[in-house]
Design an enzyme around this catalytic site. Sequence first.
Site, PDB file in Angstrom:
ATOM      1  N   GLU A 131      -5.713 -10.442  -1.257  1.00 44.65           N
ATOM      2  CA  GLU A 131      -6.637 -10.078  -0.074  1.00 44.65           C
ATOM      3  C   GLU A 131      -8.283 -10.015  -0.445  1.00 44.65           C
ATOM      4  O   GLU A 131      -8.667  -9.307  -0.069  1.00 44.65           O
ATOM      5  CB  GLU A 131      -6.121  -8.781   0.579  1.00 44.65           C
ATOM      6  CG  GLU A 131      -4.621  -8.907   0.692  1.00 44.65           C
ATOM      7  CD  GLU A 131      -4.233  -7.590   1.804  1.00 44.65           C
ATOM      8  OE1 GLU A 131      -4.899  -6.982   1.997  1.00 44.65           O
ATOM      9  OE2 GLU A 131      -2.880  -7.411   1.725  1.00 44.65           O
TER      10      GLU A 131
ATOM     11  N   GLU B 123       0.883  -1.282  -0.051  1.00 41.11           N
ATOM     12  CA  GLU B 123       0.113   0.047  -0.066  1.00 41.11           C
ATOM     13  C   GLU B 123       0.922   1.284   0.017  1.00 41.11           C
ATOM     14  O   GLU B 123       0.927   1.909   0.895  1.00 41.11           O
ATOM     15  CB  GLU B 123      -0.969  -0.152   1.144  1.00 41.11           C
ATOM     16  CG  GLU B 123      -1.907  -1.207   1.232  1.00 41.11           C
ATOM     17  CD  GLU B 123      -2.734  -1.263   2.416  1.00 41.11           C
ATOM     18  OE1 GLU B 123      -2.425  -0.366   3.407  1.00 41.11           O
ATOM     19  OE2 GLU B 123      -3.858  -1.909   2.324  1.00 41.11           O
TER      20      GLU B 123
HETATM   21  C1  XIL Z   1      -5.263  -6.535   8.563  1.00 42.22           C
HETATM   22  C2  XIL Z   1      -5.409  -7.713   9.431  1.00 42.22           C
HETATM   23  O1  XIL Z   1      -6.251  -8.429   8.869  1.00 42.22           O
HETATM   24  C3  XIL Z   1      -5.859  -7.298  10.723  1.00 42.22           C
HETATM   25  O2  XIL Z   1      -5.956  -8.461  11.454  1.00 42.22           O
HETATM   26  C4  XIL Z   1      -4.856  -6.253  11.299  1.00 42.22           C
HETATM   27  O3  XIL Z   1      -5.683  -5.848  12.442  1.00 42.22           O
HETATM   28  C5  XIL Z   1      -4.736  -5.064  10.297  1.00 42.22           C
HETATM   29  O4  XIL Z   1      -4.390  -5.642   9.166  1.00 42.22           O
HETATM   30  N1  XIL Z   1      -4.541  -4.511   3.603  1.00 42.22           N
HETATM   31  C6  XIL Z   1      -3.590  -5.423   4.102  1.00 42.22           C
HETATM   32  C7  XIL Z   1      -3.578  -6.425   5.274  1.00 42.22           C
HETATM   33  O5  XIL Z   1      -2.762  -5.297   3.454  1.00 42.22           O
HETATM   34  O6  XIL Z   1      -2.330  -6.519   5.638  1.00 42.22           O
HETATM   35  C8  XIL Z   1      -4.615  -5.939   6.194  1.00 42.22           C
HETATM   36  O7  XIL Z   1      -4.733  -6.807   7.135  1.00 42.22           O
HETATM   37  C9  XIL Z   1      -5.773  -5.389   5.626  1.00 42.22           C
HETATM   38  C10 XIL Z   1      -5.754  -4.484   4.444  1.00 42.22           C
END
Ligand code: XIL
Length: 330
Positions: free
Chosen positions: A242, A130
């Site tokens: 994701e 990101e």
């Molecule tokens: C999220 C996890 O799912 C949570 O458990 C944590 O609290 C925060 O991070 N984008 C990403 C992931 O790249 O790493 C994130 O994961 C969700 C959004």
Amino acid sequence: MSLRELAAAGGVRVGAAVSETVFDTGDETYCSLLAGEFNSLTAERAMKWMWIHPEPDRWEWAANDGLVQFAESHGMQVRGHTVVWPHWGTPPYITDCDDAAALRRHLVEHLEVLFAHWGGSVARVDVVNEPLHWLEGRLADSVWRSLMGDDYMAEVLTLAHDVDPTIELWINETHNDIVPDKHELFTKMVADLVERGLPLHGIGVQGHQLYPDFSPAPPTPERFHQVVNTYADMGLEVAVTEMDVLAHPTDSDRLDVQARIYGELVDAALSVEACREITFWGVSDAHSWVDEHFGPDRAPLLFDREGQPKPAYHAVAAAFASRARRTPTG
Ligand code: XIL
């Protein structure tokens, strides 16, 4: 056929993000779905800087090692996630750093220890996660940007490649499919890295569909295909890293709507030859980051709270089967 069999027949990986908080309880339904339906896993938290290396002299390997061992004993690959993340998941000794040379030293040390510990058991890593603002077409502010400059991704790639040239380096980004300005800027930045010959293996398209809580609507399948194809056209591998799709509690036919969106978007991505992985951000609705961040009962995953396949599962399986039919085997 399981999802992982269908995926393998189509020459692709199907992954799930694994929460060590559930995994460590040894929950049988969870572990058997994970091993039976997926051939890749991503640590939801355990490999993030804040968890794995919370202080300069402290490494926490237990959760990492548990996941890697599970993957090895079930013939699954591991996607490392993540190293440089402007938004979150980074400990104060990094975010508070005010000296560029010290920050570089921390980064190189982190990469050296991490990659040596992985020793080939982690095939690929989202080395930058990101880099842009969540919903706007501009770079996210961070210590990386302020100390290393706007071109910090090039430097991260070079340093990581020097540490271990065998691990695939990926940049992972979110919401390019629904924010045109982000897609435009990110495309320019990635094209520039590729033109300069930096060691970038692939682009992760996160694929969270957080509508209507967070975004007005999911992308059309055409739009999703176009975004995935943009990086394929640059000669890069692409992964949907994701994926989840909110099923909003107020929609009456919500599970069918969710299944349609899942099926169309997975099919759109897999119709791009260079897209060789779809990873879902969790296993079943019993555990999802969506509950913590967007409210309960959004039921965003392929399996319900009891671990039973939902309509979304069948829609996704059909998309993997369609990829398998298109891919010559043998
Ligand atoms: C999220 C996890 O799912 C949570 O458990 C944590 O609290 C925060 O991070 N984008 C990403 C992931 O790249 O790493 C994130 O994961 C969700 C959004």
